[in-house]
Design a protein around this motif. Structure first.
Motif, PDB file in Angstrom:
ATOM      1  N   SER A 108      13.603  27.587  92.184  1.00  0.00           N
ATOM      2  CA  SER A 108      14.698  27.772  92.726  1.00  0.00           C
ATOM      3  C   SER A 108      15.792  26.877  92.358  1.00  0.00           C
ATOM      4  CB  SER A 108      14.612  28.189  93.777  1.00  0.00           C
ATOM      5  OG  SER A 108      16.256  28.691  94.325  1.00  0.00           O
ATOM      6  N   ARG A 109      16.698  27.417  91.391  1.00  0.00           N
ATOM      7  CA  ARG A 109      18.358  26.587  91.534  1.00  0.00           C
ATOM      8  C   ARG A 109      19.280  27.122  91.577  1.00  0.00           C
ATOM      9  NH1 ARG A 109      19.198  24.978  85.153  1.00  0.00           N
ATOM     10  NH2 ARG A 109      17.591  23.879  85.557  1.00  0.00           N
ATOM     11  N   SER A 110      19.498  26.570  93.040  1.00  0.00           N
ATOM     12  CA  SER A 110      20.692  27.205  93.391  1.00  0.00           C
ATOM     13  C   SER A 110      21.848  27.162  93.128  1.00  0.00           C
ATOM     14  CB  SER A 110      20.491  26.489  95.009  1.00  0.00           C
ATOM     15  OG  SER A 110      19.740  27.014  95.817  1.00  0.00           O
ATOM     16  N   CYS A 111      22.926  27.580  92.793  1.00  0.00           N
ATOM     17  CA  CYS A 111      23.796  27.459  92.208  1.00  0.00           C
ATOM     18  C   CYS A 111      25.478  28.222  92.878  1.00  0.00           C
ATOM     19  CB  CYS A 111      23.982  28.231  90.441  1.00  0.00           C
ATOM     20  SG  CYS A 111      22.749  26.931  89.105  1.00  0.00           S
ATOM     21  N   TRP A 120      37.459  26.310  90.512  1.00  0.00           N
ATOM     22  CA  TRP A 120      36.565  24.978  90.843  1.00  0.00           C
ATOM     23  C   TRP A 120      35.155  24.535  90.160  1.00  0.00           C
ATOM     24  CZ3 TRP A 120      32.357  25.502  93.244  1.00  0.00           C
ATOM     25  CH2 TRP A 120      31.962  24.397  94.752  1.00  0.00           C
ATOM     26  N   HIS A 121      34.895  23.574  90.497  1.00  0.00           N
ATOM     27  CA  HIS A 121      33.683  22.838  90.486  1.00  0.00           C
ATOM     28  C   HIS A 121      33.435  22.183  91.251  1.00  0.00           C
ATOM     29  CE1 HIS A 121      30.292  22.967  87.192  1.00  0.00           C
ATOM     30  NE2 HIS A 121      30.274  21.466  87.687  1.00  0.00           N
ATOM     31  N   PHE A 122      31.664  23.180  91.685  1.00  0.00           N
ATOM     32  CA  PHE A 122      30.939  21.713  92.445  1.00  0.00           C
ATOM     33  C   PHE A 122      30.694  20.536  92.098  1.00  0.00           C
ATOM     34  CE2 PHE A 122      26.586  20.295  94.231  1.00  0.00           C
ATOM     35  CZ  PHE A 122      27.071  20.346  95.507  1.00  0.00           C
ATOM     36  N   SER A 123      30.782  19.264  92.564  1.00  0.00           N
ATOM     37  CA  SER A 123      30.583  17.780  92.014  1.00  0.00           C
ATOM     38  C   SER A 123      29.947  17.504  93.430  1.00  0.00           C
ATOM     39  CB  SER A 123      32.285  17.277  91.216  1.00  0.00           C
ATOM     40  OG  SER A 123      33.149  17.220  92.496  1.00  0.00           O
ATOM     41  N   GLY A 124      29.686  17.698  94.324  1.00  0.00           N
ATOM     42  CA  GLY A 124      29.102  17.302  95.678  1.00  0.00           C
ATOM     43  C   GLY A 124      29.779  18.066  96.757  1.00  0.00           C
ATOM     44  N   ARG A 209      23.313  22.899  92.505  1.00  0.00           N
ATOM     45  CA  ARG A 209      22.673  21.407  93.244  1.00  0.00           C
ATOM     46  C   ARG A 209      21.407  21.305  92.509  1.00  0.00           C
ATOM     47  NH1 ARG A 209      17.782  21.793  95.918  1.00  0.00           N
ATOM     48  NH2 ARG A 209      18.149  20.600  96.400  1.00  0.00           N
ATOM     49  N   ALA A 210      21.231  19.874  92.266  1.00  0.00           N
ATOM     50  CA  ALA A 210      19.728  19.539  92.064  1.00  0.00           C
ATOM     51  C   ALA A 210      18.863  18.715  92.819  1.00  0.00           C
ATOM     52  CB  ALA A 210      20.352  18.438  91.105  1.00  0.00           C
ATOM     53  N   PRO A 211      17.770  18.197  92.785  1.00  0.00           N
ATOM     54  CA  PRO A 211      16.722  18.924  91.565  1.00  0.00           C
ATOM     55  C   PRO A 211      16.543  20.778  92.263  1.00  0.00           C
ATOM     56  CG  PRO A 211      15.513  17.632  93.295  1.00  0.00           C
ATOM     57  CD  PRO A 211      16.600  17.682  93.536  1.00  0.00           C
TER      58      PRO A 211
END
Length: 258
Positions: A108-111, A120-124, A209-211
């Motif tokens: 599962s890749r949560s975005c 806006w962009h997620f960076s933590g 989010r990763a991983p």
């Protein structure tokens, strides 16, 4: 053959048929909230990756799989109590006390999704400070995000938690109407939901989010049957990966394996 022997033979035959019928009647019940293509509408021609896979694997052992659509919190509660056999698409963090095989079905890749005009962009998690984030009750999003959600739980200017059978649709509606700024969701689940609403490409992906998180069919920790079902499913997943059947099933739903 005497009448007595005929009756005995007939009785033995009926007994054997009864035993066979009982074996065919073995069922297990799996459940999850609608998270298509992982699991889709019950009764649909394509009910979801995990549903089709579980039915095929357990059918080889003469076991029928019944599928129910329930909200996620209720699914985890009922599987934990042994009222259901397994939860569909769970990560280990969702229910660490459940029984898992060693081979995930998929990842599962949560975005993070915003309206198209957002920049806006997620960076933590620090980048979420000015955003109202929509999530789903009792979902696990990884340690960092789980901690962030717990920290601001109850602060609607930071976190809004949707619950119920249509939690994702509720979050999308809140995003469309400006009640949240960002929605966190599995990437291909979001894509499938938007497509089903006639809004394919209607939202902007703003980072992930990763991983990625491995997801499984997670079995009840309280049922004596669970270890056997875990072993049967694990053997089936490994076999289907080796012969290409799992990859073909994932491809049919537009999903790539881990």
């Amino acid at each position: 053959m005497s009448i007595c022997r005929q009756l005995v033979a007939r009785g033995l035959l009926l007994t054997l048929l009864g035993v066979a019928g009982w074996a065919r009647a073995e069922t297990l019940v799996i459940a999850g909230d609608i998270w298509c293509p992982v699991n889709c509408q019950p009764g649909a021609e394509r009910p979801g990756i995990f549903v089709e896979l579980a039915r095929e694997i357990f059918a080889e052992a003469g076991i029928e799989v019944q599928y129910q659509a329930l909200n996620w919190a209720r699914t985890l509660q009922q599987v934990r109590r042994g009222e259901l056999n397994a939860a569909i698409g769970a990560g280990v963090e969702d229910a660490p006390d459940f029984l898992f095989g060693s081979t995930p079905v998929a990842s599962s890749r949560s975005c993070f999704f915003t309206l198209p005009d957002s920049t806006w962009h997620f960076s933590g998690t620090e980048s979420l400070a000015e955003q109202r984030l929509g999530v789903i009750n009792d979902y696990s999003y990884g340690d960092e995000l789980n901690t962030y959600i717990a920290l601001y739980h109850g602060d609607s200017e930071r976190i809004q938690i949707a619950a119920g059978d249509k939690a994702l649709a509720l979050n999308i509606g809140k995003l469309m109407h400006g009640r949240v700024d960002v929605v966190l969701e599995n990437a291909w689940v979001m894509q499938a939901m938007l497509a089903s609403q006639g809004q394919a490409g209607g939202l902007r992906e703003a980072g992930c989010r990763a991983p990625d998180v491995p997801i499984y069919l997670a079995f009840s920790p309280t049922l004596e049957s669970s270890p056997r079902y875990v072993a049967l499913f694990e053997q089936g997943v490994q076999r289907y990966r080796a012969n290409g059947r799992l990859q073909a099933l994932l491809a049919a739903y537009g999903v790539q394996g881990p």
